[in-house]
Design an enzyme around this catalytic site. Sequence first.
Site, PDB file in Angstrom:
ATOM      1  N   GLY A  11       0.817  -1.219   0.000  1.00 48.53           N
ATOM      2  CA  GLY A  11       0.000   0.000   0.000  1.00 48.53           C
ATOM      3  C   GLY A  11       0.847   1.264   0.000  1.00 48.53           C
ATOM      4  N   ARG A  15      -2.049   7.993   4.394  1.00 50.46           N
ATOM      5  CA  ARG A  15      -2.377   8.756   5.604  1.00 50.46           C
ATOM      6  C   ARG A  15      -1.132   9.212   6.370  1.00 50.46           C
ATOM      7  NH1 ARG A  15      -6.628   4.167   7.389  1.00 50.46           N
ATOM      8  NH2 ARG A  15      -5.280   2.998   5.971  1.00 50.46           N
ATOM      9  N   LYS A 349      38.665  11.734  17.770  1.00 54.36           N
ATOM     10  CA  LYS A 349      38.273  10.981  16.576  1.00 54.36           C
ATOM     11  C   LYS A 349      39.429  10.096  16.140  1.00 54.36           C
ATOM     12  CE  LYS A 349      39.367  11.772  12.534  1.00 54.36           C
ATOM     13  NZ  LYS A 349      39.783  12.352  11.245  1.00 54.36           N
ATOM     14  N   TYR A 364      41.072  19.009  21.012  1.00 56.48           N
ATOM     15  CA  TYR A 364      40.702  18.152  19.887  1.00 56.48           C
ATOM     16  C   TYR A 364      41.842  17.197  19.595  1.00 56.48           C
ATOM     17  CZ  TYR A 364      40.037  16.352  15.233  1.00 56.48           C
ATOM     18  OH  TYR A 364      39.924  15.488  14.182  1.00 56.48           O
TER      19      TYR A 364
HETATM   20  C1  UD1 Z   1      -6.909  -3.582   7.706  1.00 55.16           C
HETATM   21  C2  UD1 Z   1      -8.048  -4.599   7.761  1.00 55.16           C
HETATM   22  C3  UD1 Z   1      -8.926  -4.300   8.966  1.00 55.16           C
HETATM   23  C4  UD1 Z   1      -8.072  -4.362  10.223  1.00 55.16           C
HETATM   24  C5  UD1 Z   1      -6.881  -3.425  10.128  1.00 55.16           C
HETATM   25  C6  UD1 Z   1      -5.970  -3.685  11.285  1.00 55.16           C
HETATM   26  C7  UD1 Z   1      -8.626  -5.285   5.465  1.00 55.16           C
HETATM   27  C8  UD1 Z   1      -9.555  -5.066   4.334  1.00 55.16           C
HETATM   28  N1  UD1 Z   1      -8.850  -4.526   6.544  1.00 55.16           N
HETATM   29  O1  UD1 Z   1      -7.432  -2.281   7.508  1.00 55.16           O
HETATM   30  O2  UD1 Z   1      -9.983  -5.245   9.088  1.00 55.16           O
HETATM   31  O3  UD1 Z   1      -8.866  -4.038  11.344  1.00 55.16           O
HETATM   32  O4  UD1 Z   1      -6.148  -3.675   8.908  1.00 55.16           O
HETATM   33  O5  UD1 Z   1      -4.817  -2.936  11.178  1.00 55.16           O
HETATM   34  O6  UD1 Z   1      -7.757  -6.126   5.368  1.00 55.16           O
HETATM   35  N2  UD1 Z   1      -1.955  -3.601   1.405  1.00 55.16           N
HETATM   36  C9  UD1 Z   1      -1.422  -4.201   0.285  1.00 55.16           C
HETATM   37  N3  UD1 Z   1      -2.115  -4.153  -0.890  1.00 55.16           N
HETATM   38  C10 UD1 Z   1      -3.329  -3.585  -0.990  1.00 55.16           C
HETATM   39  C11 UD1 Z   1      -3.883  -2.992   0.172  1.00 55.16           C
HETATM   40  C12 UD1 Z   1      -3.176  -3.017   1.350  1.00 55.16           C
HETATM   41  O7  UD1 Z   1      -0.316  -4.755   0.333  1.00 55.16           O
HETATM   42  O8  UD1 Z   1      -3.897  -3.612  -2.080  1.00 55.16           O
HETATM   43  C13 UD1 Z   1      -1.186  -3.635   2.659  1.00 55.16           C
HETATM   44  C14 UD1 Z   1      -0.841  -2.255   3.180  1.00 55.16           C
HETATM   45  O9  UD1 Z   1       0.419  -1.845   2.690  1.00 55.16           O
HETATM   46  C15 UD1 Z   1      -0.819  -2.465   4.700  1.00 55.16           C
HETATM   47  C16 UD1 Z   1      -1.762  -3.633   4.920  1.00 55.16           C
HETATM   48  O10 UD1 Z   1      -1.965  -4.245   3.648  1.00 55.16           O
HETATM   49  O11 UD1 Z   1       0.480  -2.823   5.172  1.00 55.16           O
HETATM   50  C17 UD1 Z   1      -3.111  -3.185   5.490  1.00 55.16           C
HETATM   51  O12 UD1 Z   1      -3.662  -2.181   4.644  1.00 55.16           O
HETATM   52  P1  UD1 Z   1      -4.340  -0.883   5.258  1.00 55.16           P
HETATM   53  O13 UD1 Z   1      -4.813  -0.061   4.141  1.00 55.16           O
HETATM   54  O14 UD1 Z   1      -3.480  -0.283   6.279  1.00 55.16           O
HETATM   55  O15 UD1 Z   1      -5.638  -1.553   5.952  1.00 55.16           O
HETATM   56  P2  UD1 Z   1      -6.498  -0.991   7.147  1.00 55.16           P
HETATM   57  O16 UD1 Z   1      -7.406   0.059   6.645  1.00 55.16           O
HETATM   58  O17 UD1 Z   1      -5.632  -0.646   8.275  1.00 55.16           O
HETATM   59 CA    CA Z   2      -3.369  -0.472   8.604  1.00 52.18          CA
END
Ligand code: UD1
Ligand code: CA
Length: 450
Positions: A11, A15, A349, A364
């Site tokens: 991801g 945020r 150093k 120094y």
């Molecule tokens: C997610 C969970 C939620 C949980 C929360 C806990 C899902 C749909 N939701 O939400 O139920 O309560 O974590 O922290 O799983 N990522 C990918 N590829 C993607 C999307 C995300 O690799 O297409 C990775 C992101 O980089 C991240 C992780 O998955 O490390 C979680 O994604 P994030 O968007 O943070 O999910 P949350 O909204 O926190």
């Molecule tokens: Ca998360």
Amino acid sequence: MKIVSILLAAGQGTRMRSDLPKVLHPLLGRPLIHYSLEAAEKASNEKPVVVIGHHADEIRAALGDRARYVLQEEQLGTAHAVRQAEGLLRGSCDLVIVTYADMPLLRAETLQSLVQAHLAHNGPVTSTTVVQNDPRGFGRVVRGEDGRVLAVVEEAQATPEQLQIRELNVGAYCFDADWLWDALPKVPLSPKGEYYLTDLVAVAVAEGVSVQACEIEDINETIGINNRVHLAEAEAELRRRINRHWMLEGVTLIDPSATYIEPGVTIGQDTVIYPNTYLQGESEIGDHCTIGPNTIIRDTRVGSRCRVLASVLEGALLEDEVEIGPFGHLRKGAHLARGVHMGNFGEVKNSYLGPGTKMGHFSYVGDATIGPDVNIGAGTITCNFDGKKKNRTEIGEGAFIGSDTMLVAPVKIGAGARTGAGSVVTRDVEPDTLAVGVPARKIRRLEKGD
Ligand code: UD1
Ligand code: CA
């Protein structure tokens, strides 16, 4: 039994509002993905797989061959992310643990008990939950009247009633591998246009297989990092964990909330650490030391019974009973032998100071080898740089360097020699000889008791 972990890290981390990928933001000196990777390594017996997408090259460079990588070109959700690993893993393992790379506080022991709970139960899915008042945007765990888990609903899709649920989805799962690969294509597209891993729960329930949820008691383990407020919360919690560990090992922290110890540091028993002290990198602190207040020690070995007050030590080595500060600065390659005393405003150093040598006030010393029991007067400077290269200074045992001496390197001061206050030494001074002036000239041989 082959157990593999998949970490999701593709991801963008929008945020965080940052140029740096979320999972590479430092948490107590290490990229935050380091922690979830370490837990994954301990909980599985195959090399973990990291799903990367945004900033893929940077993440790969940060982790190197600790992990295998699969690319998720488009971020179509967490279920889609896990699917990217199918080609690599199908047929090669029995159990799959899935965690999110933005949850650095989840312990390896928790993942291990997740696997144990999974094995003790006959369903293909085991997830983790936490009960807590602040829902933090987590998915809600929906249970039927009989208490069975029916679904995990993401906050954006939850009904007002579901939003009241305080049992939350942590985001660590254990799956039977074959079931996982078959079930992932059945995950429906969410109204937000993503494939949610959490919808596997509903897929399992629809198939009539049971889903188990293990509750995590310590809510601090479930701090996920979506923004920088969470980052600071996670850092504070991690620090509390590490500080508690060292206090139980016999280290006194005068104010744990103002003591910053990174995970690679070790500290001996009966050492006392005063507030606003940062122990960083791969530092080792011996026993019975007094460190701080207001001190930074990075990648440095400190012996036993040392005192370091309001100083900065980087890449240095201190033998036992060394005293530094206030306001000392040791840089890379500084080696202070047993019993060295270095008072205020000193900088050293790439130099060795022999046992018992004293350097009391603003000096120094760079690129020097100094024997035992040398006295370095206030304001002494090794002029080690001639504009092109660094040159060495050597000072023999028991020499006395007068206040404000400039040692224009390369230069050697023999054992037992002296330089007068304010001298500028441009030539070697033989042992047991007094040199004074600008540039310093020899005056006489020194007699015993002189
Ligand atoms: C997610 C969970 C939620 C949980 C929360 C806990 C899902 C749909 N939701 O939400 O139920 O309560 O974590 O922290 O799983 N990522 C990918 N590829 C993607 C999307 C995300 O690799 O297409 C990775 C992101 O980089 C991240 C992780 O998955 O490390 C979680 O994604 P994030 O968007 O943070 O999910 P949350 O909204 O926190
Ligand atoms: Ca998360």
